[in-house]
Write an enzyme that holds these catalytic residues in place. Structure first.
Site, PDB file in Angstrom:
ATOM      1  N   LYS A   1      51.494  29.153  50.910  1.00 34.43           N
ATOM      2  CA  LYS A   1      49.851  29.956  50.714  1.00 34.43           C
ATOM      3  C   LYS A   1      50.051  30.034  48.865  1.00 34.43           C
ATOM      4  CE  LYS A   1      45.726  32.844  50.793  1.00 34.43           C
ATOM      5  NZ  LYS A   1      45.219  34.378  50.788  1.00 34.43           N
TER       6      LYS A   1
ATOM      7  N   LYS B   1      53.816  33.221  49.371  1.00 37.78           N
ATOM      8  CA  LYS B   1      52.916  33.978  48.647  1.00 37.78           C
ATOM      9  C   LYS B   1      52.858  33.750  47.739  1.00 37.78           C
ATOM     10  CE  LYS B   1      48.074  36.459  49.266  1.00 37.78           C
ATOM     11  NZ  LYS B   1      47.701  37.045  49.709  1.00 37.78           N
TER      12      LYS B   1
END
Length: 326
Positions: A249, A197
């Site tokens: 992400k 992420k």
């Protein structure tokens, strides 16, 4: 032998031919709908920065979950927005708090016909907006945060979540959550690790969606956008700690990372098409600069083509309806 013997255009001549030889396809079961529920709402509240997306009330969230199940979506990822916040995110542990109650409500509506996922992170629940608790010097305390994540995981599993999504990028979060779940008798609850992420400029609209209180940034714990090899390390660590699935992400600016992880992962790979990606396409389409439907489908197809097994996207229900229509 080359041209004129080889003419790749031959296989592009009709829609039927293009369908026949398509290497990547979309299916509703590969799509996960992120959904926000805000405590105290009697009606859904539209988000200005994400046209078509709302903060749900209890009733509207239940309707959205039922629709997701009927459309054959793979899952729904729940995020809670509490009425009260404090320094340690206490509302995240309340069995009757907004997120845990929403998990119970959704499970009661859809049972096992839809995979119910929930966010294990403190950013929505803290009055400072960080994903963990702060130490005396105002820095995120990794290990103190893990203790709370373990309690959050147990509370969400007890509420009925099938899959937990630890998104805080704390070192060791998957191991701590897995150990806590197993010790509490929730061995069958899965962990979808937000393994890679990145700190991204494209999270902006999400901050509105969760009414973020963040000042500053999360660059001391989310990944640096410059780094590619580091993502492999993060995924390897989460796999060693027991992750059942891993996530990248954001998605669209990190398709190289999606491809890298898909090539090495021994578990399913997810990618999150985040709020800023959604907002850009919606804004361009609203100005008539791009074909909205074609751009949405191409963007998600690109994430799948890069290697993601599942895609979290706010367009999941709409895409499922398009696919149903043929």
């Amino acid at each position: 032998m080359s041209f004129p013997h080889h003419r790749p255009r031959r296989l592009r001549q009709t829609p039927a031919l293009r369908r026949l030889v398509a290497e990547t396809r979309l299916h509703p079961a590969e799509l996960i709908l992120p959904a926000f529920i805000r405590e105290g709402l009697s009606e859904p509240a539209p988000l200005q920065s994400m046209p078509g997306v709302v903060q749900h009330s209890t009733e509207s969230l239940k309707r959205a979950a039922v629709e997701a199940a009927e459309l054959g979506l793979g899952g729904i990822m729940l995020f809670g927005v509490p009425a009260m916040r404090d320094a340690v995110g206490s509302a995240s542990l309340d069995p009757d708090g907004v997120l845990n109650a929403a998990i119970r409500d959704v499970r009661a509506e859809v049972g096992d016909s839809l995979v119910v996922m929930s966010d294990v992170c403190l950013d929505e629940f803290t009055d400072h907006g960080h994903c963990g608790v702060l130490d005396a010097e105002g820095r995120v305390d990794n290990d103190a945060t893990l203790e709370i994540y373990a309690q959050m995981a147990i509370a969400q599993a007890a509420a009925g979540a099938h899959v937990l999504g630890p998104s805080g990028m704390m070192d060791g979060q998957v191991a701590v959550i897995r150990q806590a779940l197993d010790a509490a008798g929730h061995q069958d609850v899965s962990v979808l690790a937000y393994a890679a992420k990145y700190a991204s400029a494209f999270y902006g609209p999400f901050r509105e969606a969760v009414d973020s209180q963040l000042k500053g940034d999360r660059r001391t714990y989310q990944m640096d956008a410059a780094n590619r090899r580091e993502a492999i390390l993060e995924v390897q660590l989460d796999l060693e700690e027991g992750a059942d699935m891993v996530m990248v992400k954001p998605a669209m600016s990190y398709l190289d990372i999606v491809a890298d992880i898909a090539a090495m992962s021994t578990v399913p790979v997810a990618a999150y098409q985040i709020s800023g990606e959604y907002a850009m396409i919606e804004a361009a389409a609203s100005n008539g600069w791009i074909d909205r439907k074609a751009a949405i489908l191409e963007s998600v197809l690109g994430i799948r083509r890069a290697g993601a097994n599942v895609v979290l996207t706010y367009w999941a229900p709409e895409i499922a309806r398009w696919l149903r229509e043929g």
